[in-house]
Design a protein around this motif. Structure first.
Motif, PDB file in Angstrom:
ATOM      1  N   LEU A  46      -2.230 -37.157 -14.744  1.00 22.72           N
ATOM      2  CA  LEU A  46      -2.688 -36.976 -16.431  1.00 22.72           C
ATOM      3  C   LEU A  46      -3.310 -35.177 -16.482  1.00 22.72           C
ATOM      4  O   LEU A  46      -3.169 -35.063 -17.662  1.00 22.72           O
ATOM      5  CB  LEU A  46      -3.362 -38.454 -16.460  1.00 22.72           C
ATOM      6  CG  LEU A  46      -4.675 -38.248 -17.818  1.00 22.72           C
ATOM      7  CD1 LEU A  46      -3.223 -38.442 -18.685  1.00 22.72           C
ATOM      8  CD2 LEU A  46      -4.832 -39.290 -18.554  1.00 22.72           C
ATOM      9  N   VAL A  47      -4.037 -35.304 -15.620  1.00 23.86           N
ATOM     10  CA  VAL A  47      -4.736 -33.728 -15.545  1.00 23.86           C
ATOM     11  C   VAL A  47      -3.738 -32.962 -16.161  1.00 23.86           C
ATOM     12  O   VAL A  47      -3.853 -31.826 -17.187  1.00 23.86           O
ATOM     13  CB  VAL A  47      -5.640 -33.349 -14.538  1.00 23.86           C
ATOM     14  CG1 VAL A  47      -6.131 -31.886 -14.740  1.00 23.86           C
ATOM     15  CG2 VAL A  47      -6.482 -34.430 -14.686  1.00 23.86           C
ATOM     16  N   ILE A  48      -2.508 -33.045 -15.159  1.00 24.66           N
ATOM     17  CA  ILE A  48      -1.495 -31.545 -15.292  1.00 24.66           C
ATOM     18  C   ILE A  48      -1.069 -31.287 -16.547  1.00 24.66           C
ATOM     19  O   ILE A  48      -0.552 -30.862 -17.212  1.00 24.66           O
ATOM     20  CB  ILE A  48      -0.490 -32.379 -13.645  1.00 24.66           C
ATOM     21  CG1 ILE A  48      -1.381 -32.280 -12.521  1.00 24.66           C
ATOM     22  CG2 ILE A  48       0.532 -30.868 -14.174  1.00 24.66           C
ATOM     23  CD1 ILE A  48      -0.304 -32.407 -11.176  1.00 24.66           C
ATOM     24  N   VAL A  49      -0.702 -33.046 -16.872  1.00 27.67           N
ATOM     25  CA  VAL A  49       0.129 -33.338 -18.261  1.00 27.67           C
ATOM     26  C   VAL A  49      -0.896 -32.624 -19.349  1.00 27.67           C
ATOM     27  O   VAL A  49      -0.721 -31.786 -20.046  1.00 27.67           O
ATOM     28  CB  VAL A  49       0.065 -34.505 -18.853  1.00 27.67           C
ATOM     29  CG1 VAL A  49       0.303 -34.694 -20.123  1.00 27.67           C
ATOM     30  CG2 VAL A  49       1.149 -35.053 -17.933  1.00 27.67           C
ATOM     31  N   VAL A  50      -2.732 -32.656 -19.345  1.00 32.55           N
ATOM     32  CA  VAL A  50      -3.346 -32.037 -20.243  1.00 32.55           C
ATOM     33  C   VAL A  50      -3.134 -30.368 -20.274  1.00 32.55           C
ATOM     34  O   VAL A  50      -3.077 -29.751 -20.640  1.00 32.55           O
ATOM     35  CB  VAL A  50      -4.934 -32.447 -20.279  1.00 32.55           C
ATOM     36  CG1 VAL A  50      -5.902 -31.651 -20.674  1.00 32.55           C
ATOM     37  CG2 VAL A  50      -5.099 -33.750 -20.123  1.00 32.55           C
ATOM     38  N   VAL A  51      -3.180 -30.183 -18.704  1.00 27.50           N
ATOM     39  CA  VAL A  51      -2.803 -28.632 -18.664  1.00 27.50           C
ATOM     40  C   VAL A  51      -1.646 -27.766 -18.951  1.00 27.50           C
ATOM     41  O   VAL A  51      -1.611 -26.873 -19.781  1.00 27.50           O
ATOM     42  CB  VAL A  51      -2.850 -28.006 -17.297  1.00 27.50           C
ATOM     43  CG1 VAL A  51      -2.793 -26.629 -16.880  1.00 27.50           C
ATOM     44  CG2 VAL A  51      -4.978 -28.560 -16.758  1.00 27.50           C
ATOM     45  N   GLY A  52      -0.489 -28.219 -19.225  1.00 26.61           N
ATOM     46  CA  GLY A  52       0.548 -28.344 -19.300  1.00 26.61           C
ATOM     47  C   GLY A  52       1.231 -27.809 -20.940  1.00 26.61           C
ATOM     48  O   GLY A  52       1.401 -27.120 -21.868  1.00 26.61           O
ATOM     49  N   VAL A  53       0.164 -29.513 -21.993  1.00 25.68           N
ATOM     50  CA  VAL A  53       0.178 -29.110 -23.487  1.00 25.68           C
ATOM     51  C   VAL A  53      -0.976 -27.728 -23.567  1.00 25.68           C
ATOM     52  O   VAL A  53       0.124 -27.293 -24.982  1.00 25.68           O
ATOM     53  CB  VAL A  53      -0.453 -30.628 -23.887  1.00 25.68           C
ATOM     54  CG1 VAL A  53      -0.573 -29.993 -25.552  1.00 25.68           C
ATOM     55  CG2 VAL A  53       0.453 -31.750 -23.617  1.00 25.68           C
ATOM     56  N   VAL A  54      -2.067 -27.384 -22.840  1.00 22.46           N
ATOM     57  CA  VAL A  54      -2.712 -26.580 -23.891  1.00 22.46           C
ATOM     58  C   VAL A  54      -1.702 -25.239 -23.175  1.00 22.46           C
ATOM     59  O   VAL A  54      -1.874 -24.323 -24.188  1.00 22.46           O
ATOM     60  CB  VAL A  54      -4.191 -26.757 -22.754  1.00 22.46           C
ATOM     61  CG1 VAL A  54      -4.742 -25.568 -23.852  1.00 22.46           C
ATOM     62  CG2 VAL A  54      -4.587 -27.560 -23.237  1.00 22.46           C
ATOM     63  N   MET A  55      -1.505 -25.399 -22.134  1.00 26.11           N
ATOM     64  CA  MET A  55      -0.812 -23.618 -22.145  1.00 26.11           C
ATOM     65  C   MET A  55       0.988 -23.956 -23.214  1.00 26.11           C
ATOM     66  O   MET A  55       0.787 -22.551 -23.271  1.00 26.11           O
ATOM     67  CB  MET A  55       0.221 -24.135 -20.588  1.00 26.11           C
ATOM     68  CG  MET A  55       1.124 -23.346 -20.525  1.00 26.11           C
ATOM     69  SD  MET A  55       1.728 -24.525 -18.469  1.00 26.11           S
ATOM     70  CE  MET A  55       3.232 -25.052 -19.676  1.00 26.11           C
ATOM     71  N   ILE A  56       0.891 -24.600 -22.947  1.00 32.91           N
ATOM     72  CA  ILE A  56       2.243 -24.888 -24.625  1.00 32.91           C
ATOM     73  C   ILE A  56       1.532 -23.923 -25.626  1.00 32.91           C
ATOM     74  O   ILE A  56       2.870 -23.252 -26.367  1.00 32.91           O
ATOM     75  CB  ILE A  56       3.131 -26.563 -25.044  1.00 32.91           C
ATOM     76  CG1 ILE A  56       3.841 -25.968 -23.052  1.00 32.91           C
ATOM     77  CG2 ILE A  56       3.950 -26.110 -25.982  1.00 32.91           C
ATOM     78  CD1 ILE A  56       4.372 -27.821 -23.464  1.00 32.91           C
ATOM     79  N   LEU A  57       0.575 -24.417 -25.944  1.00 28.96           N
ATOM     80  CA  LEU A  57       0.185 -24.494 -27.056  1.00 28.96           C
ATOM     81  C   LEU A  57      -0.064 -22.646 -27.220  1.00 28.96           C
ATOM     82  O   LEU A  57       0.360 -22.028 -28.484  1.00 28.96           O
ATOM     83  CB  LEU A  57      -1.235 -25.000 -27.930  1.00 28.96           C
ATOM     84  CG  LEU A  57      -1.401 -26.440 -27.724  1.00 28.96           C
ATOM     85  CD1 LEU A  57      -2.560 -27.795 -28.404  1.00 28.96           C
ATOM     86  CD2 LEU A  57      -0.136 -27.076 -29.413  1.00 28.96           C
ATOM     87  N   TYR A  58      -0.860 -22.493 -25.803  1.00 29.80           N
ATOM     88  CA  TYR A  58      -1.163 -20.900 -26.036  1.00 29.80           C
ATOM     89  C   TYR A  58       0.141 -19.731 -26.617  1.00 29.80           C
ATOM     90  O   TYR A  58      -0.164 -19.202 -27.497  1.00 29.80           O
ATOM     91  CB  TYR A  58      -1.406 -20.350 -24.789  1.00 29.80           C
ATOM     92  CG  TYR A  58      -3.349 -20.646 -24.883  1.00 29.80           C
ATOM     93  CD1 TYR A  58      -3.683 -20.436 -25.625  1.00 29.80           C
ATOM     94  CD2 TYR A  58      -3.938 -21.112 -23.308  1.00 29.80           C
ATOM     95  CE1 TYR A  58      -4.998 -20.618 -24.913  1.00 29.80           C
ATOM     96  CE2 TYR A  58      -4.865 -21.690 -22.576  1.00 29.80           C
ATOM     97  CZ  TYR A  58      -6.112 -20.846 -23.729  1.00 29.80           C
ATOM     98  OH  TYR A  58      -7.214 -20.584 -23.533  1.00 29.80           O
ATOM     99  N   VAL A  59       1.015 -20.419 -25.765  1.00 28.58           N
ATOM    100  CA  VAL A  59       2.263 -19.812 -26.293  1.00 28.58           C
ATOM    101  C   VAL A  59       3.222 -19.354 -27.242  1.00 28.58           C
ATOM    102  O   VAL A  59       3.112 -18.967 -28.110  1.00 28.58           O
ATOM    103  CB  VAL A  59       3.447 -20.197 -24.555  1.00 28.58           C
ATOM    104  CG1 VAL A  59       4.612 -19.169 -25.238  1.00 28.58           C
ATOM    105  CG2 VAL A  59       3.208 -19.439 -23.077  1.00 28.58           C
ATOM    106  N   LEU A  60       3.208 -20.760 -27.169  1.00 28.31           N
ATOM    107  CA  LEU A  60       4.288 -20.987 -29.392  1.00 28.31           C
ATOM    108  C   LEU A  60       2.880 -20.503 -30.086  1.00 28.31           C
ATOM    109  O   LEU A  60       3.540 -19.972 -30.726  1.00 28.31           O
ATOM    110  CB  LEU A  60       4.448 -22.284 -29.602  1.00 28.31           C
ATOM    111  CG  LEU A  60       4.815 -23.888 -28.892  1.00 28.31           C
ATOM    112  CD1 LEU A  60       5.165 -25.535 -28.794  1.00 28.31           C
ATOM    113  CD2 LEU A  60       5.933 -22.915 -28.919  1.00 28.31           C
ATOM    114  N   ILE A  61       2.268 -20.493 -29.997  1.00 27.81           N
ATOM    115  CA  ILE A  61       0.955 -19.930 -31.392  1.00 27.81           C
ATOM    116  C   ILE A  61       0.615 -18.554 -31.531  1.00 27.81           C
ATOM    117  O   ILE A  61       1.164 -17.615 -32.318  1.00 27.81           O
ATOM    118  CB  ILE A  61      -0.455 -20.402 -31.098  1.00 27.81           C
ATOM    119  CG1 ILE A  61      -0.434 -21.993 -31.423  1.00 27.81           C
ATOM    120  CG2 ILE A  61      -1.334 -20.477 -32.758  1.00 27.81           C
ATOM    121  CD1 ILE A  61      -1.515 -22.980 -31.849  1.00 27.81           C
ATOM    122  N   GLY A  62       0.357 -18.009 -29.818  1.00 31.30           N
ATOM    123  CA  GLY A  62      -0.126 -16.784 -29.681  1.00 31.30           C
ATOM    124  C   GLY A  62       0.639 -15.894 -29.025  1.00 31.30           C
ATOM    125  O   GLY A  62       1.042 -14.441 -29.815  1.00 31.30           O
ATOM    126  N   GLY A  63       2.663 -15.987 -28.423  1.00 30.07           N
ATOM    127  CA  GLY A  63       3.122 -14.764 -28.361  1.00 30.07           C
ATOM    128  C   GLY A  63       1.894 -14.349 -26.590  1.00 30.07           C
ATOM    129  O   GLY A  63       1.641 -14.532 -26.753  1.00 30.07           O
TER     130      GLY A  63
END
Length: 538
Positions: A171-188
């Motif tokens: 579950l922790v790994i899933v949370v890290v993955g989701v936050v990572m995706i948001l960083y890249v999608l939003i900020g480049g």
């Protein structure tokens, strides 16, 4: 000594509000910065290279933030705490590798490329086959590196929350993955770079505080610290932790293979090389090199003190039996030094480390697919910047999902060791082609494709059939399944020479001549920076 430590750590785990609050504060602050940075993302150059708007100092700090991963902090400190001198070999290897990358390829690639590693490799060769092969190797290296970061995230939060079951870590790994995706999608790249800068300052600052603290407790006498580590009741190896051979003495070839992978791998890491495309001039690229060397070198000296400090103050057995295993050494040392507050801060910094690195890896892999496969191969250069960035964002979602699933599968592995596998793949698949492209005028398309595909295939096949995957209790599949045919844990000693041999042999056997004009133009660009992409004005 182990019982009180475990009890103290357990009490910290039972009250995790402080730890999680510090981490959430970091995520909130960096997310605001990422959102602000995203407002200036108007082109592909903005998304991939931050508009080439960063100074040498900013980029140097960001490089340190990108390079100093969970392997550098969690994995190496744990390896030194348990294996002593042999664990410090990771620090030596990672630092020397950085010097090789900077001296041989970094500035030359920055002067020649636009967004990705494939821009360099395909400059004077046939575009489509080279770009496809380069994108394939970039995705493979990024995947192996992402596995290490995800494993570090699972182990870290296991210690913080006392989550020792597989579901909780997953579950922790899933949370890290989701936050990572948001960083890249939003900020480049702009948002990712600022996250890496903030993370580098926090990580190096936190490690410096802990280092000074450990030395102060030992009268600023490093020899006294080593004596404490040797004399810890949990240290069954005595003064063997001060000499080479504790981990690799039984199989020296494994050490040679690891050393080759570490020293040569960095020069083939796409996410590190991509950082040099974010500065406007070759002069700024050189400035960023100076900043990066100093910051990275100082940090690796800190790991020596922190590793032996964890061995002396926490104990190898306590570290090995804690949730997260070896990867928990640095957070447990922080708890011993400063209690729950320092534990929360250091754990949040380690989490920030993981988030920043996985964001950098993800944007590199996404850029490679969108720029090299979608635009250059599928659309034959006809895709608009808007279309290319949209494909990059879709790729980010796919890569994030794959990284999450892979991270769940490698829980419990030492992150420094997993990163060494990524280095081996990079050195085998990318480095030969990079060096031959830059320095050998007779290099051909066939040599490039053979080297990248052959080096990648050799490295991956040897990893699959190595003790890393099966045949022992620390393997990914455990000891009940055994198909380990290759005796070494790192494939570098075989796969790296194979990559160089295929590059040379493929070029000699290729009777089609490449353009001498393009080869000469590439040499001029690489050495002078003439014709390199100019800074984008806003």
């Amino acid at each position: 000594m182990s019982l009180p430590i475990l009890q103290n750590t357990a009490s910290a785990e039972q009250n995790p509000v402080l730890n999680i609050a510090i981490f959430l504060a970091f995520v909130a602050v960096t997310m605001v910065i990422v959102i602000r940075a995203s407002r200036t993302n108007k082109s592909a150059a903005d998304f991939y290279a931050g508009g080439r708007s960063f100074t040498g100092r900013q980029n140097g700090i960001a490089i340190a933030g990108d390079y100093l991963s969970a392997a550098s902090f969690l994995g190496i400190v744990g390896a030194i705490a348990i294996n002593g001198y042999d664990g410090f070999l990771y620090s030596i290897g990672f630092l020397v590798a950085w010097l090789v990358a900077l001296l041989l390829v970094a500035e030359l690639m920055r002067n020649t490329a636009k967004f990705t590693m494939a821009d360099v490799l395909s400059f004077r060769l046939k575009q489509r086959p080279v770009r496809v092969a380069a994108a394939l190797t970039t995705l493979a290296v990024s995947f192996f590196y992402l596995l290490a970061q995800m494993a570090g995230a699972g182990g870290l939060v296991s210690l913080l929350l006392g989550v020792d079951d597989g579901f909780g870590q997953s579950l922790v790994i899933v949370v890290v993955g989701v936050v990572m995706i948001l960083y890249v999608l939003i900020g480049g790249m702009k948002g990712t770079t600022w996250v890496q800068i903030i993370k580098a300052v926090l990580l190096i600052g936190g490690a410096a505080v802990m280092t000074v603290w450990v030395l102060a407790l030992n009268g600023f006498n490093f020899a006294a610290l080593l004596d404490s580590a040797v004399n810890n009741p949990e240290n069954a190896n005595g003064d063997a932790i001060l000499a080479p051979g504790l981990q690799y003495g039984s199989n020296p070839l494994d050490f040679v293979s690891l050393a080759l992978a570490l020293v040569l791998g960095t020069a083939g890491l796409p996410h590190v090389l991509m950082r040099f495309y974010t500065v406007p001039t070759a002069k700024e690229a050189r400035r960023s090199v100076v900043w990066a060397i100093w910051l990275i070198g100082i940090f690796y000296l800190f790991t020596l003190v922190l590793g032996y400090g964890a061995g002396a103050m926490v104990g190898p057995d306590t570290i090995a039996s804690a949730p997260g295993g070896q990867n928990s050494a640095a957070p447990m040392l922080a708890f011993q030094l400063g209690g729950p507050l320092l534990l929360g801060f250091i754990s949040a910094v380690a989490f920030a480390t993981i988030l920043a690195v996985v964001a950098g890896l993800t944007i590199t892999a996404s850029a490679s697919f969108a720029h090299d496969i979608y635009n250059s191969v599928i659309k034959k250069g006809g895709a608009s910047a808007k279309q290319e960035v949209r494909v990059a964002r879709i790729t980010t979602l796919v890569i994030g999902a794959i990284a999450i699933l892979g991270g769940i599968g490698v829980q419990g592995q030492n992150v420094a060791f997993l990163v060494a596998l990524a280095f081996a793949v990079a050195a085998s698949a990318n480095l030969p082609t990079i060096l031959f492209s830059l320095f050998w005028s007779r290099f051909t398309t066939r040599g490039a494709v053979l080297s990248m595909v052959g080096g990648l295939t050799t490295a991956v096949v040897l990893i699959v059939f190595s003790p890393v995957v099966s045949g022992n209790e620390t393997a990914v599949l455990g000891e009940s399944i055994d198909f380990a045919l290759f005796p070494l844990k790192n494939p570098g000693i075989v796969s790296i020479p194979v990559g160089f041999l295929l590059a040379w042999l493929g070029s000699l056997l290729d009777h089609r001549k490449e353009s001498k004009r393009l080869a000469a133009e590439m040499e001029v660009r690489a050495l002078t920076g003439y014709g390199a992409e100019p800074p984008v004005q806003h």
